[in-house]
Write a protein that holds these residues in place. Sequence first.
Motif, PDB file in Angstrom:
ATOM      1  N   LEU A 141       3.900   1.450  -1.193  1.00 46.88           N
ATOM      2  CA  LEU A 141       4.563   1.808  -2.330  1.00 46.88           C
ATOM      3  C   LEU A 141       3.740   2.768  -3.361  1.00 46.88           C
ATOM      4  O   LEU A 141       4.164   3.577  -4.053  1.00 46.88           O
ATOM      5  CB  LEU A 141       4.671   0.604  -2.985  1.00 46.88           C
ATOM      6  N   MET A 142       2.347   2.602  -3.213  1.00 44.46           N
ATOM      7  CA  MET A 142       1.561   3.262  -3.958  1.00 44.46           C
ATOM      8  C   MET A 142       1.329   4.736  -3.326  1.00 44.46           C
ATOM      9  O   MET A 142       1.203   5.663  -4.266  1.00 44.46           O
ATOM     10  CB  MET A 142       0.005   2.488  -4.169  1.00 44.46           C
ATOM     11  N   VAL A 143       1.430   4.833  -2.354  1.00 42.35           N
ATOM     12  CA  VAL A 143       1.318   6.127  -1.435  1.00 42.35           C
ATOM     13  C   VAL A 143       2.616   6.732  -1.808  1.00 42.35           C
ATOM     14  O   VAL A 143       2.275   7.915  -2.310  1.00 42.35           O
ATOM     15  CB  VAL A 143       1.481   5.959  -0.038  1.00 42.35           C
ATOM     16  N   ALA A 146      -4.966  14.853 -16.301  1.00 41.39           N
ATOM     17  CA  ALA A 146      -5.574  13.652 -15.825  1.00 41.39           C
ATOM     18  C   ALA A 146      -4.702  12.286 -16.498  1.00 41.39           C
ATOM     19  O   ALA A 146      -4.566  11.343 -15.751  1.00 41.39           O
ATOM     20  CB  ALA A 146      -6.867  13.758 -16.152  1.00 41.39           C
ATOM     21  N   ILE A 151       0.530   6.834 -15.058  1.00 42.98           N
ATOM     22  CA  ILE A 151       1.394   6.542 -13.758  1.00 42.98           C
ATOM     23  C   ILE A 151       0.506   5.418 -12.896  1.00 42.98           C
ATOM     24  O   ILE A 151       1.235   4.417 -12.269  1.00 42.98           O
ATOM     25  CB  ILE A 151       1.943   7.573 -13.010  1.00 42.98           C
ATOM     26  N   HIS A 152      -0.500   5.745 -12.595  1.00 38.09           N
ATOM     27  CA  HIS A 152      -1.233   4.759 -11.411  1.00 38.09           C
ATOM     28  C   HIS A 152      -1.631   3.425 -12.018  1.00 38.09           C
ATOM     29  O   HIS A 152      -1.725   2.617 -11.460  1.00 38.09           O
ATOM     30  CB  HIS A 152      -2.667   5.651 -11.123  1.00 38.09           C
ATOM     31  N   ILE A 159       4.222   6.727  -4.727  1.00 36.92           N
ATOM     32  CA  ILE A 159       4.185   7.055  -6.016  1.00 36.92           C
ATOM     33  C   ILE A 159       3.145   8.163  -6.283  1.00 36.92           C
ATOM     34  O   ILE A 159       3.330   9.198  -6.991  1.00 36.92           O
ATOM     35  CB  ILE A 159       3.770   5.760  -6.956  1.00 36.92           C
ATOM     36  N   HIS A 160       1.940   7.687  -5.794  1.00 42.11           N
ATOM     37  CA  HIS A 160       0.795   8.676  -6.004  1.00 42.11           C
ATOM     38  C   HIS A 160       0.951  10.208  -5.336  1.00 42.11           C
ATOM     39  O   HIS A 160       0.447  11.146  -6.097  1.00 42.11           O
ATOM     40  CB  HIS A 160      -0.535   8.118  -5.635  1.00 42.11           C
ATOM     41  N   ALA A 183       1.018  -1.303   0.156  1.00 44.02           N
ATOM     42  CA  ALA A 183      -0.023   0.022  -0.109  1.00 44.02           C
ATOM     43  C   ALA A 183       1.008   1.242  -0.115  1.00 44.02           C
ATOM     44  O   ALA A 183       0.708   2.213  -0.721  1.00 44.02           O
ATOM     45  CB  ALA A 183      -1.058   0.071   1.185  1.00 44.02           C
ATOM     46  N   GLY A 233      -7.992   9.834 -13.380  1.00 44.40           N
ATOM     47  CA  GLY A 233      -6.516  10.060 -12.821  1.00 44.40           C
ATOM     48  C   GLY A 233      -6.545  10.176 -11.502  1.00 44.40           C
ATOM     49  O   GLY A 233      -5.314  10.190 -10.885  1.00 44.40           O
ATOM     50  N   THR A 234      -7.320  10.200 -10.730  1.00 44.64           N
ATOM     51  CA  THR A 234      -7.512  10.442  -9.243  1.00 44.64           C
ATOM     52  C   THR A 234      -6.924   9.443  -8.392  1.00 44.64           C
ATOM     53  O   THR A 234      -7.007   8.429  -8.901  1.00 44.64           O
ATOM     54  CB  THR A 234      -8.954  11.084  -8.864  1.00 44.64           C
ATOM     55  N   SER A 235      -6.584   9.734  -7.205  1.00 41.37           N
ATOM     56  CA  SER A 235      -5.975   8.742  -6.122  1.00 41.37           C
ATOM     57  C   SER A 235      -6.392   9.420  -4.875  1.00 41.37           C
ATOM     58  O   SER A 235      -6.725  10.496  -4.757  1.00 41.37           O
ATOM     59  CB  SER A 235      -4.418   8.590  -6.547  1.00 41.37           C
ATOM     60  N   ARG A 236      -6.426   8.408  -3.849  1.00 46.68           N
ATOM     61  CA  ARG A 236      -6.645   8.936  -2.323  1.00 46.68           C
ATOM     62  C   ARG A 236      -5.343  10.076  -2.227  1.00 46.68           C
ATOM     63  O   ARG A 236      -5.899  10.952  -1.683  1.00 46.68           O
ATOM     64  CB  ARG A 236      -6.442   7.799  -1.492  1.00 46.68           C
ATOM     65  N   MET A 237      -4.349   9.706  -2.614  1.00 43.79           N
ATOM     66  CA  MET A 237      -3.264  10.652  -2.245  1.00 43.79           C
ATOM     67  C   MET A 237      -3.637  11.946  -3.086  1.00 43.79           C
ATOM     68  O   MET A 237      -3.343  12.984  -2.329  1.00 43.79           O
ATOM     69  CB  MET A 237      -1.991  10.141  -2.633  1.00 43.79           C
ATOM     70  N   PHE A 238      -4.118  12.032  -4.157  1.00 47.25           N
ATOM     71  CA  PHE A 238      -4.398  13.279  -4.709  1.00 47.25           C
ATOM     72  C   PHE A 238      -5.244  13.937  -3.967  1.00 47.25           C
ATOM     73  O   PHE A 238      -5.361  15.222  -3.862  1.00 47.25           O
ATOM     74  CB  PHE A 238      -4.978  13.064  -6.421  1.00 47.25           C
ATOM     75  N   VAL A 290       3.635  11.752  -5.488  1.00 47.17           N
ATOM     76  CA  VAL A 290       4.649  12.502  -6.433  1.00 47.17           C
ATOM     77  C   VAL A 290       3.905  12.742  -7.789  1.00 47.17           C
ATOM     78  O   VAL A 290       4.079  13.423  -8.622  1.00 47.17           O
ATOM     79  CB  VAL A 290       6.068  11.547  -6.800  1.00 47.17           C
ATOM     80  N   SER A 291       3.096  11.438  -8.251  1.00 47.53           N
ATOM     81  CA  SER A 291       2.316  11.857  -9.427  1.00 47.53           C
ATOM     82  C   SER A 291       1.315  12.909  -9.294  1.00 47.53           C
ATOM     83  O   SER A 291       1.210  13.731 -10.359  1.00 47.53           O
ATOM     84  CB  SER A 291       1.645  10.527  -9.863  1.00 47.53           C
ATOM     85  N   MET A 310      -1.727  11.230 -14.903  1.00 44.82           N
ATOM     86  CA  MET A 310      -1.739  10.362 -13.851  1.00 44.82           C
ATOM     87  C   MET A 310      -2.430   8.881 -14.111  1.00 44.82           C
ATOM     88  O   MET A 310      -1.832   7.990 -13.318  1.00 44.82           O
ATOM     89  CB  MET A 310      -2.629  11.007 -12.561  1.00 44.82           C
ATOM     90  N   VAL A 311      -3.164   8.609 -14.990  1.00 46.95           N
ATOM     91  CA  VAL A 311      -3.828   7.525 -15.412  1.00 46.95           C
ATOM     92  C   VAL A 311      -2.440   6.585 -15.738  1.00 46.95           C
ATOM     93  O   VAL A 311      -2.476   5.385 -15.598  1.00 46.95           O
ATOM     94  CB  VAL A 311      -4.780   7.606 -16.617  1.00 46.95           C
ATOM     95  N   THR A 326      -4.840   3.740  -2.593  1.00 49.25           N
ATOM     96  CA  THR A 326      -5.545   3.356  -3.878  1.00 49.25           C
ATOM     97  C   THR A 326      -5.722   4.490  -4.679  1.00 49.25           C
ATOM     98  O   THR A 326      -5.387   5.422  -4.596  1.00 49.25           O
ATOM     99  CB  THR A 326      -7.222   3.141  -3.064  1.00 49.25           C
ATOM    100  N   SER A 327      -6.375   4.150  -5.965  1.00 46.01           N
ATOM    101  CA  SER A 327      -6.477   5.041  -7.059  1.00 46.01           C
ATOM    102  C   SER A 327      -7.589   4.546  -7.991  1.00 46.01           C
ATOM    103  O   SER A 327      -8.099   3.333  -7.752  1.00 46.01           O
ATOM    104  CB  SER A 327      -5.300   5.193  -7.887  1.00 46.01           C
ATOM    105  N   LEU A 361       8.263  10.099 -13.009  1.00 46.54           N
ATOM    106  CA  LEU A 361       7.150   8.958 -12.791  1.00 46.54           C
ATOM    107  C   LEU A 361       6.585   8.613 -14.277  1.00 46.54           C
ATOM    108  O   LEU A 361       6.535   7.355 -14.839  1.00 46.54           O
ATOM    109  CB  LEU A 361       6.392   9.259 -11.953  1.00 46.54           C
TER     110      LEU A 361
END
Lengths: 289, 289, 289, 289
Positions: free
Chosen positions: A171-173, B169, B175-176, A175-176, A169, A206-211, A178-179, B172-173, B207-208, B253
């Motif tokens: 690892l994705m945090v 957008a 990358i994610h 990346i997201h 999890a 394109g969204t993420s929880r981090m975004f 920075v993305s 991000m797609v 998550t994304s 990224l």
Amino acid sequence: MKNSQQSVGVIGLGIMGSAMSANLVKAGFEVRGYDIVAARRAALRRAGGNPVRSVAQVNAGIVITSLPSAQALHDVSQELKRKCIVVETSTLPIEDKEKARDVLKRKGITLLDCPLSGTGAQARVKDLVVYASGDRKACDQAKEVFPGFSRAHYYVGAFGNGSRMKFVANLMVAIHNVSAAEAFVLGMKAGLRPEQIYEVAGDGAGTSRMFQVRGPQMVRGRYGDATMKVEVWQKDMKVIGEFAARLGVPTPLFNASAAVYNAAMAQGFAKDDTASVCAVLERMAGLRR
Amino acid sequence: MKNSQQSVGVIGLGIMGSAMSANLVKAGFEVRGYDIVAARRAALRRAGGNPVRSVAQVNAGIVITSLPSAQALHDVSQELKRKCIVVETSTLPIEDKEKARDVLKRKGITLLDCPLSGTGAQARVKDLVVYASGDRKACDQAKEVFPGFSRAHYYVGAFGNGSRMKFVANLMVAIHNVSAAEAFVLGMKAGLRPEQIYEVAGDGAGTSRMFQVRGPQMVRGRYGDATMKVEVWQKDMKVIGEFAARLGVPTPLFNASAAVYNAAMAQGFAKDDTASVCAVLERMAGLRR
Amino acid sequence: MKNSQQSVGVIGLGIMGSAMSANLVKAGFEVRGYDIVAARRAALRRAGGNPVRSVAQVNAGIVITSLPSAQALHDVSQELKRKCIVVETSTLPIEDKEKARDVLKRKGITLLDCPLSGTGAQARVKDLVVYASGDRKACDQAKEVFPGFSRAHYYVGAFGNGSRMKFVANLMVAIHNVSAAEAFVLGMKAGLRPEQIYEVAGDGAGTSRMFQVRGPQMVRGRYGDATMKVEVWQKDMKVIGEFAARLGVPTPLFNASAAVYNAAMAQGFAKDDTASVCAVLERMAGLRR
Amino acid sequence: MKNSQQSVGVIGLGIMGSAMSANLVKAGFEVRGYDIVAARRAALRRAGGNPVRSVAQVNAGIVITSLPSAQALHDVSQELKRKCIVVETSTLPIEDKEKARDVLKRKGITLLDCPLSGTGAQARVKDLVVYASGDRKACDQAKEVFPGFSRAHYYVGAFGNGSRMKFVANLMVAIHNVSAAEAFVLGMKAGLRPEQIYEVAGDGAGTSRMFQVRGPQMVRGRYGDATMKVEVWQKDMKVIGEFAARLGVPTPLFNASAAVYNAAMAQGFAKDDTASVCAVLERMAGLRR
């Protein structure tokens, strides 16, 4: 006097431990807590808990640990005496948790590896997820206390799987976060307003929880109110990087993100939120807001 | 006879255009559609629309274009004659859209740059978002038809901003999608089950939208039922890459992800879904399921 | 009996240590060597040196150490008794070397940090460069033995600078080895013959020492005769990565290379030469020779 | 009057073309040159050559072209009339060269694809390498003039292979220039002096031609005297990137380097030497010299 089912121990009353303790108190548990820092023990009392003076005095059937380092875990493992189930929630190398598990086992104490998904801010509003792993029966007992400080929990199998899932999890945090910064910088340099990017790109593929979580800081360009400091995050980066290297897993995006976090450290953002990678990329892009 | 507000033109009846047409019909619009492929015109009739035999015959106050290439847009620009507002929804270089806008302007036709966020599968269930840009007044008129094929729309300013937002957008797609693959491969190699990774990591800070949308394909390890083919996506990668290079924006990224998509092309996944980057990383990691 | 200037100690008789010992013997030195492995001590005797039975018995004014791990260095530091200058040539974290230096200092022994540039194959033909650092006067004394096993030496300043320079050089080694592989794979996929790539690109602006040294293995596509095994190299990667992270230096290319080495480990090249990253990229590129 | 074997045409008298012309004159050739810029034609006269007033007037059996863009090549192809062998030395997409070849073939003119390895500075001292490709017989004839402006030449096969080899070589140039910068920044931040890094790391396994060539600029931290401007180099980056993408070759290090060049453009180094990526990484690393 309350019975043992209603008591829960908490060792380590930092940002996470204190938030969990406060929520456990609200949920009706008697919290018996310990921290090496006296001020934190006092804070627990104000929050309605019962601080004790040593690890050995944390007398409860289920004890949650929330610790800053592997060394702290090894110290606690030495000091614990009474039989109990320990819910270890810290993010640490699996090897250290295994070592602690083995030490405790000889005293009849069962250590569970139960990292948490969520920041300190999320912990305060009980928005945590528990990745529970280890002895199934002990987990079944421990899960009575999980709803007292978390919104969800998953049993993910053998001891260590909780940490493994946490690394996946995170690892994705990494990346997201920075993305999101790349997206804001690209958009701003193209003339889009950051508020608009946050609103529009946040409502799409394109969204993420981090975004969503870090985006508001990037919109403002202010990172001082850290929910995760860059210098603390660097420890997670190291743990994940070594985990991947040992398994022989290529993680090109994670590796690319690591260079940006290093730059954040170098540029004076160590005490700021990890969202400050946006400032790093802005500088790289010659962007002036 | 229906009045002009109730009619809408659609040029290009491929995956996106046909899905939008069908939803517009359901929403009560008279759809006057054209595609160079006769079978697609026939499909429009079956869906309740009215196919016409040439671009010039698409007679409507608002005309949606959904085209496969810049050349197609330039061709359509030459052939359109009647005054109208053209809602250009394709993902193309901004320079080409500007050129088409200028050509059409001389005929009194207003081109709006209105890319869509969402895949073909999402288009079918009206789960699209419109990034509308260009002449404000024309956008206000055009937005009457947006609810007929989308769930939301945003006006993002001057002509080209729609595309700019789309590139942001899609960065991000890009990358994610790869970060989801890194996460699955790291987790699987560590012994976690992919179903569990999808369930647990999908409910947390890592998550994304892409993890949620592409994850099920990665869980199954089957990528044949493409909602976005790798070979088509490569065009988007090129457009975004050149957009960032021209603006002088470092996108570490995104660049790292590009290498993985190239590998997907090389390994025979051109016609598969972009989620197949998971198979690429599995091979790199020597993972056998 | 020979005088102390003509004697030199060598602790650790592995690939590097045995090669240096043999060259020192040829250069006229009396080599007093030790290794925990009896067979290696016997090999030293065959090469003309004088093996001893323990670290403590390595009696010489200048003692070279060539060790596989930090633990080995700490063990040796405990066991050394007689005053001497220790030329520490291993690649280890600076912190460990500093710790050893402090332990030895209390016994009147001066540790110098003197990593080597060059592989085992280069060591055999004396094609090594010494990056000498630490006490200046001790270095001046030690440099009498350097020509006995190396082709050049540089004094690079305070203790630890030798290691720092080595990490800087190895960062480029890590990158150039993978860049050579990228070049070969790109060229081969474009239809060029690998021999031709090696000959032509090796004579131009794109060449590197690594391209020249590892290129022949990439041309043949055979990596079994390792001068640097991937699994050993992974330790260097870790040390450099942590060094950069601690200093807050972003190293995007080094990080990108790390993912490729992880893949090499995963694909079964652990015991092969690091040049095997070419095979990793070939697989990624779907290339069949 | 000199005979035709001694004459050579040169079309395009920019940095490369003028340097080659001057060396051809020195080597005893009669150089018949053309450039659209009158001042450059005058410079050719001063250098001992014979400028002509149009492409059509470049009357020679062998004609070298050194052009800034694909469009320039297409223009020249239209204007050339007399039968000859054209040695095309520019770095351009292969598709454009093929198109020009086909146009010229119909007029009995043979185009050879012969990119050069080397910068303008190298061209002045004849330190160029020719990657000759195309019709073998024509190449054999053309190679009589190669020693007049280059130090070496290689015949690399079918038309286009010269460009392919150039892209392969330049991929490494792109990477090694940035890797040199990473090495300098890592070393400087660790306290090493740049002069020392240049001297010591340049004499070892980590060195590259780029480290040696661009290193002195990085040591001084001054990039104004460009032998390759960042803005010009960006065109090469684009051509190589598209070449790799079309072939389906993952180039993770090249892609990582692209982000750094974008940053150089953004930070105002467009007119500076590509060595200025060192300044970009210094800024990222918070390094003040």
